[in-house]
Enzyme design. Structure first.
Site, PDB file in Angstrom:
ATOM      1  CG  ASN A  84      54.883  42.694  -7.976  1.00 41.37           C
ATOM      2  OD1 ASN A  84      54.273  41.672  -8.227  1.00 41.37           O
ATOM      3  ND2 ASN A  84      55.273  43.544  -8.914  1.00 41.37           N
ATOM      4  CD  GLU A 117      57.445  42.044 -10.495  1.00 41.55           C
ATOM      5  OE1 GLU A 117      58.410  42.574  -9.907  1.00 41.55           O
ATOM      6  OE2 GLU A 117      56.766  42.633 -11.360  1.00 41.55           O
TER       7      GLU A 117
HETATM    8  O1  LIG Z   1      58.518  51.502  -2.795  1.00 39.82           O
HETATM    9  S1  LIG Z   1      58.470  51.321  -1.306  1.00 39.82           S
HETATM   10  O2  LIG Z   1      58.404  52.628  -0.591  1.00 39.82           O
HETATM   11  O3  LIG Z   1      57.409  50.385  -0.920  1.00 39.82           O
HETATM   12  C1  LIG Z   1      59.942  50.582  -0.857  1.00 39.82           C
HETATM   13  C2  LIG Z   1      61.032  51.009  -1.777  1.00 39.82           C
HETATM   14  C3  LIG Z   1      61.589  49.825  -2.468  1.00 39.82           C
HETATM   15  N1  LIG Z   1      60.743  49.354  -3.578  1.00 39.82           N
HETATM   16  C4  LIG Z   1      60.890  47.925  -3.664  1.00 39.82           C
HETATM   17  C5  LIG Z   1      60.449  47.336  -4.965  1.00 39.82           C
HETATM   18  N2  LIG Z   1      60.780  48.175  -6.060  1.00 39.82           N
HETATM   19  C6  LIG Z   1      61.000  47.624  -7.267  1.00 39.82           C
HETATM   20  C7  LIG Z   1      59.901  46.739  -7.631  1.00 39.82           C
HETATM   21  O4  LIG Z   1      59.900  46.672  -9.021  1.00 39.82           O
HETATM   22  C8  LIG Z   1      59.406  45.466  -9.463  1.00 39.82           C
HETATM   23  O5  LIG Z   1      60.392  44.537  -9.120  1.00 39.82           O
HETATM   24  C9  LIG Z   1      61.433  44.203 -10.038  1.00 39.82           C
HETATM   25  C10 LIG Z   1      62.747  44.294  -9.293  1.00 39.82           C
HETATM   26  O6  LIG Z   1      62.994  45.625  -8.946  1.00 39.82           O
HETATM   27  C11 LIG Z   1      61.394  45.066 -11.266  1.00 39.82           C
HETATM   28  O7  LIG Z   1      62.367  44.624 -12.184  1.00 39.82           O
HETATM   29  C12 LIG Z   1      60.009  44.937 -11.838  1.00 39.82           C
HETATM   30  O8  LIG Z   1      59.915  45.524 -13.119  1.00 39.82           O
HETATM   31  C13 LIG Z   1      59.050  45.653 -10.919  1.00 39.82           C
HETATM   32  O9  LIG Z   1      57.737  45.209 -11.166  1.00 39.82           O
HETATM   33  C14 LIG Z   1      60.544  49.558  -5.995  1.00 39.82           C
HETATM   34  C15 LIG Z   1      61.154  50.098  -4.740  1.00 39.82           C
END
Ligand SMILES: O=S(=O)(O)CCCN1CCN(CCO[C@@H]2O[C@H](CO)[C@@H](O)[C@H](O)[C@H]2O)CC1
Length: 481
Positions: free
Chosen positions: A314, A383
């Site tokens: 993802n 994703e």
């Molecule tokens: O975590 S890191 O330190 O590497 C960087 C911080 C940013 N992350 C990016 C992706 N995110 C959401 C991913 O979440 C994914 O993406 C979709 C959109 O959000 C969700 O709706 C899905 O359920 C999920 O699988 C969690 C936070």
């Protein structure tokens, strides 16, 4: 739209799998219907309504539990090869344990899978996408080692019930956010703030649970069902803020702390060295008698190694990194323990989600890094997508985003020889975007959350994605390319 040279001169292989995705808590609704048990999101959002924007929750959301036939028709209309969705553990096992099976819940997933197969769509099933049965959380949740066998019993039942029709399994969606956000930062259910302690206990048990489930499939089901079991790991691309050796090292460290945390035990063996070293050094300096990061025994290292038939990635976004100067030795948590600071450049276009920036070049860099790190595993992008606030049908930003990221995936395949066999747009439709509720919209289809019918309407990106899938190449609206 900007012109990318590779946009119009590359075709995707005929067997390249284009798909789209959702997850159970984000789209199903019917939170307490037909025998479904309570899960940690039901409990968290019912007891803390202001945990999400506008108090939005998954009680009804897209109502896919009742509208799954319509959803499959939309997936069919997209002309995709696969549809990635997740199983709600508490819909199948209301108290989380296999002593009580909810037949109506099993039937729902059998109906969904049958409907997909009837439309010649490959079901890509995520066994766990963050919605733990509340009873299991009451018994200690992911930090309690009992969870390992509870998950393995659940996974074995899923293989038994659905394995004749399901050939692509993913044990977990984004273990980092399951553990770090669920038990560290507390920004996802069960909302526990025990950074640097419970997130590491969660990951230790989750990795054992994943490995045990893979071995169960390998020994008890693979010969007859002939499917594959993978895992979905997420990360930003972490771009060094300058090309100084410190910043290059900070990038490598952050990649190990976010992607390597789970990929290293599965593809190489044991946690990454920099995680073990940093966390032990900091733990002892903080007065602990041993590292806050649990240790695998040699047998466990061997047991976990090699337990993924493919790797789901993802990837949405990137950030700039640099080492943290005079870091606070008493700060604990996987971010503090990395001793790396990250931020978003002002120059990057933003999505509605605060963490989402449009950095297509980052996906090629991350895929190249994964190939080099883990000896070229089979990868599918499970994703990738863009969020806006208004769910506009004229979603040109999403069209640009998808084309640019697909172009970068294409470059990773051509220029770096990365073995990517598929790509999956998040998401089929606007849905409950966790703490952001219904305000962050990722769907190819708009959902009207004000109508009792939760009407789905195709956005412009549907037509573009259909064309990409049909022609196997990226539509380039440049005239001067
Ligand atoms: O975590 S890191 O330190 O590497 C960087 C911080 C940013 N992350 C990016 C992706 N995110 C959401 C991913 O979440 C994914 O993406 C979709 C959109 O959000 C969700 O709706 C899905 O359920 C999920 O699988 C969690 C936070």
């Amino acid at each position: 739209a900007p012109c990318y040279a590779t946009l119009n001169n590359k075709k995707f292989p005929d067997d390249f799998m284009f798909g789209t995705a959702t997850s159970s808590y984000q789209v199903e609704g019917a939170w307490n219907e037909d025998g479904k048990g309570e899960n940690i999101w039901d409990r968290l959002l019912h007891t803390n309504p202001n945990f999400t924007v506008n108090g939005d929750n998954g009680d009804i959301t897209c109502n896919s539990y009742h509208k799954y036939k319509e959803d499959v028709a939309l997936v069919k209309e997209l002309n995709v090869t696969h549809y990635r969705f997740s199983l709600a553990w508490a819909r199948i096992l209301p108290n989380g344990h296999v002593d009580q099976i909810n037949e109506a819940g099993v039937q729902y997933y059998k109906n969904l899978i049958t409907e997909l197969r009837a439309n010649n769509i490959e079901p890509f099933v995520t066994i766990y996408h963050w919605d733990l049965p509340q009873t299991l959380q009451d018994e200690g949740g992911w930090p309690n080692s009992n969870i390992v066998d509870a998950f393995v019993d659940y996974a074995r039942l899923c293989f038994q019930l659905f394995g004749d029709e399901v050939k692509y399994w993913m044990t977990f969606n984004e273990p980092k956010n399951t553990c770090w956000q669920g038990y560290g930062a507390g920004t996802k259910a069960p909302g526990i703030k025990a950074a640097g302690i419970e997130d590491y206990l969660c990951s230790h048990n989750l990795l054992k649970a994943h490995a045990k489930a893979w071995h169960v499939y390998d020994e008890e089901f693979r010969a007859t069902q002939k499917g594959q079991v993978g895992i979905v790991i997420d990360s930003n691309w972490w771009e060094p803020s300058t090309n100084s050796s410190d910043d290059l090292e900070a990038s490598e460290t952050k990649l190990q702390f976010t992607f390597g945390w789970y990929a290293h035990p599965i593809f190489i063996g044991d946690y990454p060295k920099v995680m073990k070293n940093n966390i032990r050094r900091r733990s002892l300096a903080q007065g602990y008698t041993k590292s806050r990061l649990p240790e695998f025994t040699p047998e466990e290292i061997e047991f976990i190694k090699g337990t993924a038939d493919f790797l789901g990635v993802n990837m949405y976004s990137s950030a700039l990194v640099t080492p943290v100067e005079n870091h606070d030795v008493n700060a604990i948590g996987y971010e503090a323990d990395s001793e790396v600071r990250d931020w978003l450049s002002e120059n990057w276009k933003r999505g509605a989600s605060p963490w989402l920036v449009v950095t297509p070049w980052g996906v090629q860099k991350l895929l190249r890094w994964i190939k080099e790190q883990y000896d070229n595993p089979r990868i599918i992008i499970t994703e990738n997508g863009y969020s806006d606030y208004d769910g506009t049908l004229d979603d040109v930003d999403r069209i640009d985003y998808i084309q640019q990221y697909l172009s970068s995936v294409r470059d990773a395949m051509d220029e770096d020889g990365v073995d990517v066999f598929g790509y999956t747009v998040w998401s089929l439709m606007d849905n409950l975007e966790w703490v952001y509720g219904f305000t962050n919209k990722f769907g190819l289809y708009n959902v009207d959350f004000n109508s009792p019918n939760r009407t789905r309407t195709a956005k412009k990106s549907v037509g573009v994605y259909q064309n990409i899938i049909r022609t196997r190449c990226l539509v380039d609206d440049c005239i001067d390319s």
